[in-house]
Design an enzyme around this catalytic site. Sequence first.
Site, PDB file in Angstrom:
ATOM      1  N   ALA A 183      11.009  -7.064  -9.901  1.00 32.80           N
ATOM      2  CA  ALA A 183      10.065  -8.200 -10.875  1.00 32.80           C
ATOM      3  C   ALA A 183       9.850  -9.073 -10.096  1.00 32.80           C
ATOM      4  O   ALA A 183       9.134 -10.043 -10.701  1.00 32.80           O
ATOM      5  CB  ALA A 183      10.887  -9.308 -11.833  1.00 32.80           C
TER       6      ALA A 183
ATOM      7  N   ILE B  35       3.044  -5.414  -9.649  1.00 32.47           N
ATOM      8  CA  ILE B  35       2.994  -5.329 -10.780  1.00 32.47           C
ATOM      9  C   ILE B  35       4.643  -5.908 -12.193  1.00 32.47           C
ATOM     10  O   ILE B  35       4.071  -5.802 -13.326  1.00 32.47           O
ATOM     11  CB  ILE B  35       2.857  -3.501 -11.551  1.00 32.47           C
ATOM     12  CG1 ILE B  35       3.724  -2.920 -10.970  1.00 32.47           C
ATOM     13  CG2 ILE B  35       1.173  -3.511 -10.896  1.00 32.47           C
ATOM     14  CD1 ILE B  35       3.443  -1.736 -11.928  1.00 32.47           C
TER      15      ILE B  35
ATOM     16  N   ASN C 150      10.701  -0.460 -12.650  1.00 26.81           N
ATOM     17  CA  ASN C 150       9.629  -0.838 -11.624  1.00 26.81           C
ATOM     18  C   ASN C 150       9.407  -0.783 -10.406  1.00 26.81           C
ATOM     19  O   ASN C 150       8.420  -0.157  -9.457  1.00 26.81           O
ATOM     20  CB  ASN C 150       9.037  -1.336 -12.512  1.00 26.81           C
ATOM     21  CG  ASN C 150       7.563  -2.684 -11.856  1.00 26.81           C
ATOM     22  OD1 ASN C 150       6.930  -1.882 -11.674  1.00 26.81           O
ATOM     23  ND2 ASN C 150       7.939  -3.558 -10.296  1.00 26.81           N
TER      24      ASN C 150
ATOM     25  N   THR D  67      16.458   4.018  -3.402  1.00 28.93           N
ATOM     26  CA  THR D  67      15.910   2.884  -4.120  1.00 28.93           C
ATOM     27  C   THR D  67      14.596   3.322  -5.141  1.00 28.93           C
ATOM     28  O   THR D  67      14.483   2.724  -6.045  1.00 28.93           O
ATOM     29  CB  THR D  67      14.292   2.090  -2.891  1.00 28.93           C
ATOM     30  OG1 THR D  67      15.295   1.818  -1.650  1.00 28.93           O
ATOM     31  CG2 THR D  67      14.016   1.229  -3.677  1.00 28.93           C
TER      32      THR D  67
ATOM     33  N   TYR E  44      11.013  15.838   8.060  1.00 32.77           N
ATOM     34  CA  TYR E  44      11.004  14.763   6.851  1.00 32.77           C
ATOM     35  C   TYR E  44       9.831  14.151   6.774  1.00 32.77           C
ATOM     36  O   TYR E  44       8.291  14.094   7.717  1.00 32.77           O
ATOM     37  CB  TYR E  44      11.916  13.086   7.441  1.00 32.77           C
ATOM     38  CG  TYR E  44      11.326  12.506   6.345  1.00 32.77           C
ATOM     39  CD1 TYR E  44      12.308  12.006   5.342  1.00 32.77           C
ATOM     40  CD2 TYR E  44      10.799  10.917   6.885  1.00 32.77           C
ATOM     41  CE1 TYR E  44      12.030  10.704   4.254  1.00 32.77           C
ATOM     42  CE2 TYR E  44      10.638  10.509   6.111  1.00 32.77           C
ATOM     43  CZ  TYR E  44      11.134  10.036   4.746  1.00 32.77           C
ATOM     44  OH  TYR E  44      10.744   8.930   4.398  1.00 32.77           O
TER      45      TYR E  44
END
Length: 314
Positions: free
Chosen positions: A37, A41, A115, A135, A191
């Site tokens: 946050a 966005i 988010n 994450t 990867y």
Amino acid sequence: MWFFGSKGPSGFSSSSTAEEVTQGIDGSALTAIVTGASSGIGVETTRVLALRGVHVVMAVRNLDAGRNVKEAILKEVPGAKIDVMELDLSSMASIRKFASQYQSSNLPLNLLINNAGVVTPFMLSHDGIELQFATNYLGPFLLTDLLSETMKKAARESNIEGRIVNVSSIGHRFTYSEGIRFDKINDESGYSSWYAYGQSKLATILHAKELSRRLKEDGVEITANSLHPGGILTNIMRHNGFMNGFLHLIGKYFFKSIPQGAATTCYVALHPQVKGVSGEYFMDSNISNPSSMANDVDLAKKLWDFSFTLINPK
């Protein structure tokens, strides 16, 4: 995608802003957690939810950055209800600590907005999990699981539908051929940073779909949806200096603004049109179609079981 600002069935489009899609909505009875946050966005999502009266808990890695955002919002919205709490989604210990502290606060939880996200070269998390998968997907999976009873309690006691919102990406279409590399999640061989990002974002959609199925099965008044916010210039590419600079150079011609980028998240979180809608994928504040892999029920179930083995290692 609703091109050139043309409106979809919801009445909104790619050019709609977060304020526009929530105009007239009263969120004063709601409490939300917004991860990531303090930037991009996430800041705008927090600001607009607070503007609509929602009590927002900012879950951030950097407390100072979070507090600065809070102060900036309070200057614009003096009555905003905002708290800042520390959360590192790449660390299971941090997630468990956050969830415990949140539960101890006795705050209800109506909206969980997953988010936060990163794009990185190959790295491992604190727990030895490939960092983007950790994450962008596994951390939010664990957080959602730990807070599920808090959300169920709030839904029962308030008689207000709970909503879980997973911010995914159109990048979920660009992943490894098998979708999720279950046996090679942490392998550096083969990867690709872009495919790893796509894998993590595919996983966020599959998570929302399987979670939605389970919540419906349990008869719980909580929905779970995922979304693509649109192409937005944020700091998500901060680990790739050249690409970050290039995108900022051309971005103003091709990308959404931050207020437009936060619109779909705020729409799915607050709009009455979305009441009772669950297991869907949204884009430009309208229901859209994800990839065929994202609709694979068996893959979603397999990922669910696999994720529990990762968050509960023997």
